[in-house]
Design a protein around this motif. Structure first.
Motif, PDB file in Angstrom:
ATOM      1  N   PHE A 370      38.475  47.494  23.837  1.00 11.01           N
ATOM      2  CA  PHE A 370      39.610  47.709  24.721  1.00 11.01           C
ATOM      3  C   PHE A 370      39.594  46.687  25.858  1.00 11.01           C
ATOM      4  N   VAL A 371      40.785  46.406  26.368  1.00 10.47           N
ATOM      5  CA  VAL A 371      40.990  45.546  27.529  1.00 10.47           C
ATOM      6  C   VAL A 371      41.749  46.360  28.568  1.00 10.47           C
ATOM      7  N   ALA A 372      41.236  46.378  29.789  1.00  6.50           N
ATOM      8  CA  ALA A 372      41.852  47.190  30.843  1.00  6.50           C
ATOM      9  C   ALA A 372      41.999  46.362  32.111  1.00  6.50           C
ATOM     10  N   SER A 373      42.967  46.725  32.916  1.00  2.00           N
ATOM     11  CA  SER A 373      43.132  46.122  34.235  1.00  2.00           C
ATOM     12  C   SER A 373      42.921  47.186  35.283  1.00  2.00           C
ATOM     13  N   VAL A 374      42.492  46.763  36.477  1.00  3.77           N
ATOM     14  CA  VAL A 374      42.309  47.686  37.589  1.00  3.77           C
ATOM     15  C   VAL A 374      42.511  46.909  38.888  1.00  3.77           C
ATOM     16  N   SER A 375      43.204  47.511  39.824  1.00  2.00           N
ATOM     17  CA  SER A 375      43.440  46.849  41.114  1.00  2.00           C
ATOM     18  C   SER A 375      42.386  47.291  42.115  1.00  2.00           C
ATOM     19  N   ASP A 376      41.912  46.344  42.885  1.00  2.00           N
ATOM     20  CA  ASP A 376      40.941  46.668  43.923  1.00  2.00           C
ATOM     21  C   ASP A 376      41.632  47.492  45.009  1.00  2.00           C
ATOM     22  N   PRO A 377      41.085  48.672  45.336  1.00  2.00           N
ATOM     23  CA  PRO A 377      41.772  49.522  46.318  1.00  2.00           C
ATOM     24  C   PRO A 377      41.855  48.903  47.707  1.00  2.00           C
ATOM     25  N   VAL A 378      41.036  47.914  48.019  1.00  2.00           N
ATOM     26  CA  VAL A 378      41.048  47.274  49.339  1.00  2.00           C
ATOM     27  C   VAL A 378      41.878  45.996  49.324  1.00  2.00           C
ATOM     28  N   THR A 379      41.514  45.064  48.438  1.00  2.00           N
ATOM     29  CA  THR A 379      42.180  43.767  48.423  1.00  2.00           C
ATOM     30  C   THR A 379      43.470  43.763  47.606  1.00  2.00           C
ATOM     31  N   LYS A 380      43.654  44.775  46.731  1.00  2.00           N
ATOM     32  CA  LYS A 380      44.792  44.886  45.822  1.00  2.00           C
ATOM     33  C   LYS A 380      44.768  43.833  44.708  1.00  2.00           C
ATOM     34  N   GLN A 381      43.699  43.047  44.645  1.00  2.00           N
ATOM     35  CA  GLN A 381      43.576  42.066  43.567  1.00  2.00           C
ATOM     36  C   GLN A 381      43.367  42.781  42.241  1.00  2.00           C
ATOM     37  N   VAL A 382      44.060  42.320  41.204  1.00  4.00           N
ATOM     38  CA  VAL A 382      43.967  42.945  39.895  1.00  4.00           C
ATOM     39  C   VAL A 382      42.900  42.236  39.066  1.00  4.00           C
ATOM     40  N   GLU A 383      41.946  43.017  38.554  1.00  7.32           N
ATOM     41  CA  GLU A 383      40.878  42.492  37.706  1.00  7.32           C
ATOM     42  C   GLU A 383      41.090  42.972  36.267  1.00  7.32           C
ATOM     43  N   VAL A 384      40.586  42.207  35.314  1.00 11.58           N
ATOM     44  CA  VAL A 384      40.664  42.560  33.898  1.00 11.58           C
ATOM     45  C   VAL A 384      39.254  42.633  33.347  1.00 11.58           C
ATOM     46  N   PHE A 385      38.933  43.734  32.675  1.00 11.89           N
ATOM     47  CA  PHE A 385      37.617  43.872  32.063  1.00 11.89           C
ATOM     48  C   PHE A 385      37.772  44.390  30.645  1.00 11.89           C
ATOM     49  N   THR A 386      36.687  44.333  29.895  1.00 11.57           N
ATOM     50  CA  THR A 386      36.729  44.715  28.485  1.00 11.57           C
ATOM     51  C   THR A 386      35.401  45.323  28.090  1.00 11.57           C
ATOM     52  N   ASP A 387      35.417  46.167  27.060  1.00 12.03           N
ATOM     53  CA  ASP A 387      34.178  46.779  26.576  1.00 12.03           C
ATOM     54  C   ASP A 387      34.299  47.070  25.086  1.00 12.03           C
ATOM     55  N   LEU A 388      33.144  47.373  24.475  1.00  9.01           N
ATOM     56  CA  LEU A 388      33.044  47.626  23.038  1.00  9.01           C
ATOM     57  C   LEU A 388      32.143  48.844  22.806  1.00  9.01           C
ATOM     58  N   PRO A 389      32.621  50.056  23.064  1.00  6.86           N
ATOM     59  CA  PRO A 389      31.742  51.230  22.906  1.00  6.86           C
ATOM     60  C   PRO A 389      31.331  51.438  21.446  1.00  6.86           C
ATOM     61  N   ALA A 390      30.053  51.328  21.189  1.00  7.97           N
ATOM     62  CA  ALA A 390      29.538  51.378  19.819  1.00  7.97           C
ATOM     63  C   ALA A 390      29.380  52.819  19.347  1.00  7.97           C
ATOM     64  N   GLY A 391      29.147  52.971  18.050  1.00 10.87           N
ATOM     65  CA  GLY A 391      28.906  54.270  17.440  1.00 10.87           C
ATOM     66  C   GLY A 391      27.688  54.231  16.546  1.00 10.87           C
ATOM     67  N   GLY A 392      27.604  55.179  15.619  1.00 11.12           N
ATOM     68  CA  GLY A 392      26.428  55.293  14.761  1.00 11.12           C
ATOM     69  C   GLY A 392      26.597  54.587  13.432  1.00 11.12           C
ATOM     70  N   TRP A 393      25.469  54.162  12.862  1.00  7.56           N
ATOM     71  CA  TRP A 393      25.433  53.607  11.509  1.00  7.56           C
ATOM     72  C   TRP A 393      25.104  54.722  10.520  1.00  7.56           C
ATOM     73  N   GLY A 394      25.382  54.470   9.259  1.00  7.69           N
ATOM     74  CA  GLY A 394      25.170  55.476   8.237  1.00  7.69           C
ATOM     75  C   GLY A 394      23.720  55.593   7.806  1.00  7.69           C
ATOM     76  N   GLY A 395      23.410  56.764   7.249  1.00 12.70           N
ATOM     77  CA  GLY A 395      22.087  56.961   6.665  1.00 12.70           C
ATOM     78  C   GLY A 395      21.876  56.050   5.469  1.00 12.70           C
TER      79      GLY A 395
END
Length: 583
Positions: A370-395
């Protein structure tokens, strides 16, 4: 049948092995340089990049264990680049940049740089570096133009001179311009590291010996691949898998695969797969071919050097106009991170018919990028971050699946909470394994994870791809399914709502997200799936079930109801009650 003639080996074994290992080391050094000098967390922390070297015929010679979905696709990008700029016109210090999904690329954020390597004026081969840039200006869309910057093959560097106008255009096409020039320089440094290593080898052994080593390592892998395929029974086998939806229609989108083993050749036919769709899950040819290659590599001579020698024994039929070989302008953003893992699922299902004693259960089968944006509550600058939440492998036939591990499509890592909270106005409130998410089995699957990310300022999920929200990853040989995946929004007043997947009332919502807004203090909650189980759960050793209960992988209720194991309050096994249940 393969028509490639294997050359007689002429190098002595020691020289051959030194060169073979040097090709691998060259790529390892490329990756070390890139990771240590890059600016983006998705590169230096999450390791979403790949590096490789190719011979003068643009055949893969060496690679690092980076993202498999990149590596088997990179030669398509390199060849497209050299079609635009023929080899005979290339000079030392030239670099071609490309990310166009319809000219050898995959999805738009994967940007590939290709550079020729010369020694004493003679072409030795090519260095290629692909990295996932944090942002190229795209959104969830039904048209590839809406997915961000799309570069055809262009000269980024010509005879050592940087194309500053092109870099300015690139900077203007991203929400994260602060990363761009640093990441470009890091990829260039990786290319120059490869140039240094290959020139050093050529100066030691000579250009001819170096090139002979490249040919012979390809032939070596080809022969090992042939031998491995011969151990699979001849026959026609079938497999399928699906993505829950494309995010536009609610209908599942299917991979349907026919796999034919004929002596030392594998033929993969995807002609019966669904047509291309509106949503951003279509897979360009290069991505689909790459997924086929790496999915087979797990079971076809995984110990042989990873190079294009394997590709010689695999034939593919991928229908144009299908979602696995779309035509422009089909949207492709989720091709590497969602679609490729479903191709893997279909390949492994087919192999389960061919070699049932060797097959493993499905992973959670996604990257959940996923790619998300968030604004800094003080400076109001918008940042973009990303993550890859992993899961389990099979038996597996030999043991349990791994917990919270990146899907076979990549060797990436999640974004560390410490890095995330340092760089962005967000807070990671939870990162914990999910009880009962692992598919039950004699050898159970690995567990998934629950991630809760709080937006300190106003936020938005710009885009997210996921799947396995309708049903969990399947088990094999009597094993159970892994837990389903789910996307939720935890509002700052404590209300929890499902935004993707099955809610508590059994209603299903499309799992491809885009434009989902979060107020300050709201949290994005993602629950990743576990891997499928291998074998009958009631054949699992009772003491292993008890250990899983102690570690909160399996609940006491699931131990009793699924595994037939009764656990006392002190986490010991009630042998009498267990024996009665398992009879």
């Amino acid at each position: 049948m393969s028509t490639h003639a294997v050359m007689q080996r002429t190098l002595d074994p020691v020289t051959f092995e030194v060169l073979r290992r040097s090709f691998e080391y060259t790529c390892e050094r490329m990756s070390q340089v890139l990771q240590k000098s890059s600016f983006s967390p998705i590169i230096y922390d999450m390791v979403d990049f790949s590096n490789a070297i190719f011979d003068t015929d643009v055949e893969l010679i060496g690679q690092t264990a980076n993202c498999p979905v990149h590596l088997a696709a990179m030669h398509f990008s390199a060849r497209a680049s050299l079609k635009k700029y023929p080899i005979e016109t290339m000079q030392d210090g030239d670099v071609i940049i490309l990310n166009d999904p319809y000219e050898g690329g995959t999805h738009n954020p994967d940007v590939t740089l290709t550079a020729p390597i010369f020694n004493d004026g003679e072409l030795l081969g090519f260095a290629v570096s692909r990295a996932h840039w944090t942002d190229v200006g795209g959104n969830f869309d039904t048209h590839n133009a809406g997915e961000g910057m799309r570069l055809p093959p262009m000269k980024l560097v010509e005879s050592g001179e940087m194309n500053s106008d092109l870099i300015a255009i690139i900077r203007n096409s991203t929400r994260t311009p602060q990363y761009i020039e640093g990441d470009i320089q890091a990829q260039l440094a990786a290319l120059w590291a490869a140039r240094d290593e290959l020139q050093r080898l050529a100066q030691k052994y000579g250009n001819d010996v170096l090139k002979r080593g490249m040919r012979e390592v390809l032939d070596y892998t080809q022969e090992m691949t042939k031998a491995a395929i011969r151990r699979i029974p001849n026959g026609v086998y079938h497999g399928q898998d699906y993505i829950d939806s494309d995010g536009i229609s609610d209908d599942p989108v299917w991979v349907r695969l026919q796999l034919t083993i004929e002596d030392d050749i594998i033929r993969v036919d995807l002609s019966e797969s669904d047509d291309q769709v509106l949503g951003p899950i279509n897979s360009p040819y290069a991505n689909t071919a790459s997924a086929i290659y790496y999915s087979l590599k797990f079971f076809v001579s995984p110990e042989s050097p990873a190079n294009a020698g394997m590709y010689r024994q695999i034939e593919m039929s991928i229908r144009e106009g299908s979602w696995l070989n779309p035509v422009w302008p089909a949207a492709v953003l989720g091709c590497t991170t969602a679609t490729s893992s479903k191709i893997t699922g279909a390949v492994w299902n087919a192999l389960a018919e061919a070699i049932p004693d060797q097959i493993v259960a499905s992973t959670y089968a996604d990257a959940n990028w996923f790619v998300a944006s968030v604004s800094d509550p003080v400076t109001k600058q918008v940042e973009v971050f990303t993550d890859l939440p992993a899961g389990g492998w099979g038996g597996t036939p030999a043991g349990d699946g791994m917990h919270v591990t990146m899907d076979p499509l990549g060797n990436c890592q999640n974004l560390p909470a410490e890095t995330a909270e340092l760089l962005y106005p967000i807070r990671y409130n939870s990162f914990e394994m999910r009880t009962d998410s692992a598919g039950a089995g004699e050898h159970r699957g690995g567990a998934g994870v629950r991630v809760e990310i709080e937006f300190l300022g106003r936020g938005e999920i710009i885009t997210m791809e996921s799947s396995r929200t309708r049903e969990g990853s399947p088990g094999v040989r009597g094993g159970g399914q892994g837990g389903r995946q789910m996307q939720q929004r935890l509002r700052n007043d404590g209300a929890l709502e499902t935004i993707g997947g099955l809610d508590n009332e059994g209603n299903w919502l499309p799992q491809m997200l885009g434009g989902v807004e979060f107020a300050p203090g709201d949290s994005f909650v993602f629950s990743s799936g576990g891997g499928g189980g291998w074998g009958d759960p009631k054949q699992r050793k009772a003491e292993l079930v008890a250990a899983d209960v102690r570690n909160e992988i399996v609940s006491i209720d699931a131990a009793r109801d699924i595994y037939g194991v009764v656990i006392r309050d002190d986490f010991s096994v009630d042998e009498t009650a267990t024996k009665a249940l398992r009879q």
